[in-house]
Enzyme design. Structure first.
Site, short mmCIF file in Angstrom:
data_model
loop_
_atom_site.label_atom_id
_atom_site.label_comp_id
_atom_site.label_asym_id
_atom_site.label_seq_id
_atom_site.Cartn_x
_atom_site.Cartn_y
_atom_site.Cartn_z
N TYR A 36 20.75 54.82 -3.63
CA TYR A 36 20.46 53.67 -2.51
C TYR A 36 19.11 53.07 -3.00
O TYR A 36 18.26 53.77 -3.31
CB TYR A 36 20.53 54.28 -1.26
CG TYR A 36 21.89 53.78 -0.43
CD1 TYR A 36 22.25 52.70 -0.18
CD2 TYR A 36 22.94 54.95 -0.06
CE1 TYR A 36 23.32 52.32 0.56
CE2 TYR A 36 23.92 54.52 0.55
CZ TYR A 36 24.36 53.22 0.66
OH TYR A 36 25.53 52.81 1.46
N ASP A 85 15.30 61.22 3.54
CA ASP A 85 14.72 60.76 2.37
C ASP A 85 13.28 60.68 2.36
O ASP A 85 12.39 60.35 1.16
CB ASP A 85 15.31 59.14 2.22
CG ASP A 85 16.74 59.40 1.70
OD1 ASP A 85 17.18 60.47 1.06
OD2 ASP A 85 17.43 58.52 2.05
#
Length: 780
Positions: A500, A416
């Site tokens: 998320y 990420d």
């Protein structure tokens, strides 16, 4: 990034710099009338002698003079400047850097193809930071520089700031790195002018830079307009393409076809039930069985296959998480207002990006990749003055591998930070929700894909928090008690990466501790199940829905400087394991145990894992500073809950994530060794790039400028209570003083006002001290 106080000024800078014209029109190339001073200083190694370090420092303090352009030096005189060498780039500086690079494009085609992935401050050498903190920026700390014969002389100004740009050329599929010197950047509204100069440009072969939000939006539109995809959705009963959500994911590297010669994305597909309801949880209906591969350079679908007709899960009545009736439920009615009030204001002081809180001081930074960065952490320790602890703290990478071997979940192993950017996905924080109390916000400035400047307001939150009891003791003989409440200073930001959310926090405590914490929340990434089907690689969440097991790993990079001035190589790392004494004459009662210390002498020795059975921790010590007992001063890294990858040695994602094999890595500082998986993990075909390659040099750590890389993770076996939105999970670690102070640094924390008032009230009401309780008299 900019402080909130400068928000209005920087907004006007952006407007004035644009002025309806191209960015290049506002840039004037610097004339080469005078030779530039060479400010580069070789990094010191552990084997360097002290005189070599002093000579290197002297080259920064007093540059060589030129006959054509003599260097102006003056006697030691503190003088304040406005932009510190570690301050994040302003909106104006980003604009100048982009315009300078674009103007340097060889042809109109090259310039038109430029896409700006990242524009960040090129952080200066540590000796330049020391010079700035010593004589150019309050609180002025001349002790940061070594003493020289004849006294110090310093240049009249600091070297120009530099920007580092990662540029992707959409037409040639090339990635390049540019260094731009920002000679002068002032707001045009103040009569200033902008200048930038290209210092270097390098094409980096065989890489793909991170994806951009603009690319993601374009990819979603391309897939939804693709006729075979439309037909596949009709087979699943979906005619309205406004219901469809396409989440592009980087392909990673699983086969030679994933090589970085093409810029690829493999989307995940979801489908809402109501197109006119923006509050609906679209992740509640995953679409499976459709294989899509998108060429992100040319923005075309290059592979498509409707492999398996998996029915869409039925609409889950518990899928939404919006307030009250909007989700079909009722909110609690017994939650009373909680207010955090500081009538005298906060205890912290902020000057630009410099923060002082009680005895702590540090600088706040921000990058598109890492998000929040903490620079120059130090503690003011009475007569010992300002004592450095760390030069730079940040979260440099995170990896989320999934444990389901079925398609498409086996490919879900997002990097990420390296593939998307934690900072670029950060969002504006809301007072009263994300942070409570008296808040100081910092804005963040980024370049967008086409080179424009975007600002995320209130991106970083700085505030104080009550943290329960700091310490307490009651004397059972007298009944007298002393108690202090703990307060901590928290610096944080929150980012959203697809489904998320991650909150990243650095907490500073009154007893000298520093805590790193990550809070995980958001929505589970789900899969579909056919009627009657079950899978052991996840948890059934609702009829037709399951959540695969997965792990979240984070990497904190800590450039330590325990009692060390910038650039000094006076630290080492000791591992501590608690051991049980063997039965015998030294352990006749079989109760003895002790702490055993082992010096980690080299990089290969310092690849270590957590061990809760021996209470394992690591101490970073200064090799030349001692406490009152003659022991070396230090800070220890105390692990929290942790894990290692639950994957086989041949797992494809481990090619790019070799750094997950150990919880702790230690390297000597070297410029350019910044990321555990290398700078470009996206579609990286090279095995073990980054940390695993750095440590092969097996450099000495016995006395070095130490960098800690701590890898910590959580294994997530989803539960029904994680749906529809996951309550926060916390994970992190602690840096604690270990022999750094001569006693508890928290002993001087004053009583709370309410406690003082209560004591005064007792004396007033009783006409004297509070009597000893009768129960205590009976004991005596």
């Amino acid at each position: 990034m900019a402080t909130t106080a400068k928000k209005a000024t920087l907004t006007s800078v952006c407007c004035a710099a644009d002025g309806g014209k191209s960015a290049a029109a506002g840039v004037r190339r610097e004339a080469a009338s005078a030779p530039a001073v060479d400010w580069s200083v070789p990094s010191a190694t552990a084997e360097d002698q002290q005189d070599k370090k002093s000579a290197a420092m002297a080259s920064v303090i007093l540059p060589e003079s030129s006959s054509n352009a003599p260097t102006k030096v003056i006697q030691v005189m503190p003088r304040a400047q406005t932009v510190h060498p570690l301050d994040p780039l302003s909106a104006a500086e980003i604009s100048v850097a982009v315009a300078t690079v674009r103007a340097a494009g060889a042809t109109p085609e090259v310039r038109d193809g430029m896409r700006f992935i990242e524009v960040v401050l090129l952080e200066p050498d540590k000796h330049v930071v020391a010079l700035a903190d010593a004589y150019f920026f309050p609180p002025f700390q001349p002790s940061l520089l070594p003493r020289t014969k004849g006294g110090l002389a310093i240049p009249s100004k600091l070297p120009p700031r530099r920007a580092r740009l990662v540029v992707y050329n959409k037409k040639s599929n090339e990635t390049s790195i540019w260094i731009v010197e920002l000679t002068e950047v002032h707001a045009t509204t103040r009569g200033g002018h902008h200048r930038g100069k290209v210092i270097s440009s390098t094409v980096v072969l065989d890489v793909q830079p991170p994806m951009d939000a603009v690319e993601y939006a374009e990819c979603e539109a391309v897939v939804k307009d693709y006729p075979p995809f439309i037909e596949a959705m009709k087979k699943r009963g979906i005619d309205d393409m406004d219901l469809v959500m396409v989440d592009p994911w980087c392909v990673g590297y699983h086969r030679e076809a994933d090589a970085p010669s093409r810029r690829l994305a493999k989307p995940l597909i979801f489908c809402r039930t109501e197109s006119d309801c923006p509050l609906e949880n679209g992740y509640a209906r995953p679409v499976e069985g459709i294989h899509v591969l998108v060429d992100m350079q040319n923005m075309v679908v290059i592979e498509f296959e409707d492999r398996k007709l998996v029915p869409l899960p039925p609409a889950d009545p518990l899928r939404n998480y919006s307030p009250g009736e909007t989700r079909g439920g009722v909110d609690r009615s017994d939650v009373k207002t909680l207010q955090i009030v500081q009538p005298e204001g906060p205890s912290f002081r902020v000057n630009g990006h410099y923060v002082e809180w009680q005895k702590w001081n540090f600088r706040v930074g921000f990058t598109p990749r890492e998000g929040l960065v903490i620079h120059s952490v130090a503690y003011v320790d009475g007569s010992r003055g300002r004592r450095p602890i760390a030069h730079r703290l940040s979260f440099v990478e995170m990896v989320v591998p999934y444990g389901d071997p079925n398609d498409p979940h086996y490919r879900k192993n997002a990097f990420d930070a390296g593939e998307d950017g934690l900072g670029r996905n950060a969002h504006s924080l809301k007072k009263g929700c994300d942070c409570l109390g008296y808040i100081k916000y910092f804005d963040a400035h980024f370049t967008n894909f086409t080179g424009g400047v975007e600002t995320t307001e209130n991106c970083v939150c700085l505030h104080e928090e009550d943290h329960g009891i700091l310490w307490k003791h009651q004397d059972w003989r007298t009944g007298l008690a002393e108690v202090r409440r703990s307060r901590r200073l928290t610096v944080s930001f929150i980012c959203t990466v697809a489904n998320y959310e991650y909150g990243f926090y650095w907490h500073f405590y009154q007893d000298g501790k520093i805590e790193a914490e990550v809070k995980l929340t958001g929505i589970l990434s789900l899969g579909s199940l056919q009627p009657g089907e079950s899978r052991k690689y996840g948890t059934m969440i609702a009829p037709g829905l399951y959540a695969p097991v997965h792990q979240h790993f984070f990497v904190a990079r800590m450039d330590m400087a325990v009692d060390s001035k910038p650039g000094e190589a006076h630290n080492q790392v000791v591992e501590v394991n608690v051991k049980v004494e063997e039965p015998g004459k030294d352990n006749v009662h079989n109760n003895a145990f002790y702490a055993e210390e082992t010096l980690l002498r080299s990089e290969l020795e310092a690849m270590r894992d957590c061990d809760p059975f021996s209470a394992r921790h690591w101490i970073i010590r200064n090799t030349r500073t001692v406490n009152r007992n003659g022991q070396l001063t230090g800070y220890k890294l105390v692990p929290g809950s942790n894990c290692l990858p639950l994957a086989g040695p041949e797992a494809k994602f481990m090619r790019r994530a070799a750094f997950l094999k150990h919880n702790l890595w230690v390297t000597p500082y070297r410029k350019g060794e910044d990321f555990p998986g290398g700078e470009f993990p996206n579609q990286n075909p090279r095995v073990g790039e980054g940390l695993a390659s750095y440590v092969k040099q097996n450099r000495s750590l016995e006395e070095a400028d130490i960098v800690l890389w701590y890898v910590f993770g959580i294994t997530h076996v989803p539960r029904l209570e994680d749906w529809p939105v996951m309550p926060v999970e916390r994970i992190g670690f602690m840096l604690q003083p270990h022999g750094f102070f001569n006693c508890s640094p928290a002993v001087d924390v004053p009583p709370n006002a309410c406690e003082t008032d209560a004591k005064e009230s007792d004396v007033k009401d009783n006409g004297g001290a509070k009597p000893i309780p009768s129960g205590l008299i009976a004991k005596l």
